[in-house]
Design an enzyme around this catalytic site. Structure first.
Site, mmCIF file in Angstrom:
data_model
loop_
_atom_site.group_PDB
_atom_site.id
_atom_site.type_symbol
_atom_site.label_atom_id
_atom_site.label_comp_id
_atom_site.label_asym_id
_atom_site.label_seq_id
_atom_site.Cartn_x
_atom_site.Cartn_y
_atom_site.Cartn_z
ATOM 1 N N ASP A 111 2.098 -19.828 -9.863
ATOM 2 C CA ASP A 111 3.208 -18.641 -9.556
ATOM 3 C C ASP A 111 4.202 -18.590 -9.364
ATOM 4 O O ASP A 111 4.706 -20.160 -8.236
ATOM 5 C CB ASP A 111 1.997 -17.531 -8.194
ATOM 6 C CG ASP A 111 1.357 -15.946 -8.599
ATOM 7 O OD1 ASP A 111 2.668 -15.883 -8.589
ATOM 8 O OD2 ASP A 111 0.987 -15.816 -8.241
ATOM 9 N N ASP A 213 5.944 -12.917 -11.399
ATOM 10 C CA ASP A 213 5.545 -12.443 -10.598
ATOM 11 C C ASP A 213 6.643 -11.400 -10.580
ATOM 12 O O ASP A 213 7.791 -12.004 -11.201
ATOM 13 C CB ASP A 213 5.997 -12.814 -8.883
ATOM 14 C CG ASP A 213 5.440 -11.872 -7.856
ATOM 15 O OD1 ASP A 213 4.819 -11.204 -7.785
ATOM 16 O OD2 ASP A 213 6.131 -11.490 -7.073
ATOM 17 N N GLU A 276 3.671 -11.446 -14.870
ATOM 18 C CA GLU A 276 2.496 -9.786 -14.224
ATOM 19 C C GLU A 276 3.228 -8.600 -14.357
ATOM 20 O O GLU A 276 5.100 -8.406 -13.899
ATOM 21 C CB GLU A 276 2.641 -10.147 -12.323
ATOM 22 C CG GLU A 276 2.424 -9.019 -12.145
ATOM 23 C CD GLU A 276 2.165 -8.796 -10.169
ATOM 24 O OE1 GLU A 276 1.655 -7.874 -10.337
ATOM 25 O OE2 GLU A 276 3.392 -9.223 -9.676
ATOM 26 N N HIS A 337 -5.405 -9.823 -6.985
ATOM 27 C CA HIS A 337 -5.674 -10.109 -5.164
ATOM 28 C C HIS A 337 -4.336 -8.516 -4.828
ATOM 29 O O HIS A 337 -4.460 -8.774 -3.755
ATOM 30 C CB HIS A 337 -4.574 -11.247 -5.212
ATOM 31 C CG HIS A 337 -3.426 -11.059 -5.877
ATOM 32 N ND1 HIS A 337 -2.686 -11.506 -6.772
ATOM 33 C CD2 HIS A 337 -1.828 -11.296 -4.787
ATOM 34 C CE1 HIS A 337 -1.491 -11.206 -6.768
ATOM 35 N NE2 HIS A 337 -0.621 -11.268 -5.813
ATOM 36 N N ASP A 338 -4.513 -7.618 -5.655
ATOM 37 C CA ASP A 338 -3.482 -6.527 -5.534
ATOM 38 C C ASP A 338 -4.550 -5.394 -5.575
ATOM 39 O O ASP A 338 -3.729 -4.549 -5.043
ATOM 40 C CB ASP A 338 -2.488 -6.361 -5.799
ATOM 41 C CG ASP A 338 -1.261 -7.737 -5.752
ATOM 42 O OD1 ASP A 338 -0.729 -8.018 -5.086
ATOM 43 O OD2 ASP A 338 -0.539 -7.971 -6.814
#
Ligand code: NOJ
Length: 542
Positions: A111, A213, A276, A337-338
């Protein structure tokens, strides 16, 4: 029957790349497996569970941030981009993990968090030490507005103004997320250079790519204009969304930065970038870059965002397929995960249909750990809240702890995630939903995932074949996947009532390959396909 298959005009090379053929599995490392008994997952835990991932059949593992971090945002606040946080392990442990992943023929994605550092990163400590600091312009500093307040109306994703006052140097700095996550100034060539070197550091170590990200956030308006109000906002929504992000996200120049990153990836063999990006699909396409020289995959979050019904999903798949440029490879994400988990959003019965949808659509599927065993959002008591989003903006259901609870490995204590109390509670129902149990149960959700993955790997039509939508009745979504003469029909019932699908028009012998119920297969079908409530099927046509 007439159908318009994708990609017939622009055939792709025969040798599809691993990130086109393969399946990505996201690990949230704090919650996957605790290898050292401190209640927090780590790299040795991940290594321990590689057998499981190989058994499941996924091709690539993406691990959320594992770099040194004060953990204000659980690793998305990086204080050193080229090391491993002791919570997760060491560089040597990372190398061992990477070697084990590769030994199994799998790939590893890290990430990359380029938009912001931690406020404890040496760059920021230097930058805030004085207006004269050589690193000052590595971040975004502004004088106060004439009234002494923040320079404009920009808001932080996690609540409040996006500007934090620095007492020492008497200026504000910009942070799109927490004030502990100051945004880097990507217009500064020194920042570009330093951050691209970070990519090279890991690429040289052998990682196969990165999830990037908030890729669309990297540049902000140089005139610092106020963001306009969002006409669709209403109370109950995140206060951040009260304004549009016209001047803080998705600026056209951001593509130049994406191209720089891609350039670095292209210095190495066969690596990939997945961005993302939370944007409407129309705007997502730009992130593939001119002629596909941008992100290999801009994450497509439609299955996370849309209401779970046949009409919406069918329309979204069609729209996305139609928008994709010839050089662009599609992808689908079911959870992360969000965002709320699929078993919670769609319910347990539809989670099976969702699995079949994800693993039969055209494009790289991304799975989120635990979704394959039916993990749902776990209610978190106020005194157990960890997520800064929930702490800053409480009560709106924005907190992400519920989707980050420990992976359920067995019915043993703490679901065998750890030997001590984990950092977030284990779901109450872990004794009924866990890997050990579901592996033994031939009709479990986990068994379904495994069968679907196995089928996708075996069938070129499913992994890399063309796609064509088919007309279908109420509650149904139907499409065909095709490679050469091999055709597979997928019909999914999104409703709680039995439905029928007419096979006559397909003018073919139809053999049922797999049902989401896992109780009928290799069955020759008559002219009409009967679907039970919440059932999806794969059918071989010849
Ligand atoms: C997106 C990540 O997925 C999320 O978890 C994080 O809090 C923000 N970016 C900030 O890095």
């Amino acid at each position: 029957m007439k159908s318009q298959f994708t990609n017939e005009i622009f055939p792709r090379p025969e040798d599809f790349r691993w990130w086109e053929r393969g399946i990505i599995y996201q690990i949230y490392p704090r919650s996957f497996k605790d290898g050292n008994g401190d209640g927090i997952g780590d790299l040795s835990g991940v290594r321990e569970k590689l057998d499981y991932l190989q058994w499941l059949g996924v091709d690539a593992v993406w691990i959320s941030p594992i770099f040194p971090s004060p953990m204000a945002d659980f690793g998305y606040d990086v204080s050193n981009y080229t090391d491993i946080d002791p919570i997760f392990g060491t560089l040597a442990e990372f190398d061992a993990l990477l070697a084990e992943v590769h030994r199994r023929g799998m790939k590893l994605l890290l990430d990359y968090v380029p938009n912001h550092t931690s406020d404890q990163h040496p760059w920021f400590i230097d930058a805030r030490s004085s207006r004269m600091s050589a690193k000052r312009d590595w971040y975004i500093w502004r004088d106060p507005a004439p009234d002494g307040g923040p320079p404009n109306n920009w808001r932080a994703n996690f609540g409040g103004a996006a500007w934090a006052w620095d007492e020492n140097t008497e200026q504000y700095y910009y942070h799109a997320f927490l004030k502990e996550q100051p945004d880097l100034n990507w217009r500064n060539p020194q920042v570009q250079h330093a951050m691209l070197e970070v990519l090279r550091f890991w690429l040289q170590r052998g990682v196969d790519g990165f999830r990037v990200d908030v890729m669309h956030h990297l540049l902000k308006d140089t005139d610092f204009r106020d963001n306009p109000p969002n006409p669709d906002w209403h109370p109950g929504m995140s206060p951040y969304r009260e304004l549009l992000t016209t001047y803080t996200a998705d600026l056209p120049e951001v593509q130049e930065i994406v191209a720089l990153m891609r350039g670095v990836l292209d210095e190495y063999d066969d690596r990939m970038l997945v961005g993302e990006i939370y944007l409407p699909v129309e705007r997502l396409m730009a992130y593939y870059g001119a002629s596909g020289r941008g992100a290999h995959l801009p994450f497509n979050f439609q299955l996370i965002r849309l209401a779970w019904n046949a009409k919406e999903i069918a329309e979204a798949v069609e729209r996305y397929e139609a928008l994709l440029p010839s050089y662009a490879w599609p992808n689908w994400v079911l959870g992360n995960h969000d965002k709320p988990r699929i078993a919670t959003r769609a319910g347990a019965a539809q989670a099976r249909v969702a699995a079949m949808l994800l693993l039969t659509l055209r494009g790289t599927p991304t799975m989120y750990y635990g979704d394959e065993i039916g993990m749902h959002d776990v209610p978190i008591a106020p005194d157990q809240v960890q997520d800064p989003f929930e702490k800053n903006v409480p009560g709106l259901g924005l907190g992400r702890d519920p989707v980050r609870t420990p992976m359920q490995w067995s019915s043993g204590q703490w679901a065998e995630f750890s030997t001590v109390r984990p950092w977030l509670p284990v779901a109450d129902d872990y004794r009924n939903a866990n890997v050990e149990l579901e592996r033994k149960d031939a009709s479990s959700l986990l068994s379904l995932y495994r069968r679907l993955i196995e089928l996708r790997r075996a069938e070129r039509a499913l992994s890399v074949g063309d796609y064509a939508a088919l007309p279908a009745g109420e509650d149904l979504v139907a499409y065909m996947r095709k490679a050469g003469s091999r055709r597979i029909l997928i019909v999914l019932n999104f409703g709680a009532r039995p439905r029928r699908f007419n096979l006559n028009e397909l003018e073919a012998q139809a053999v049922l390959l797999l049902s989401t119920y896992l109780d009928r297969e290799r069955k020759k079908l008559a002219a009409e396909l009967q679907l039970r409530p919440d059932e999806g099927v794969n059918v071989e046509l010849s």
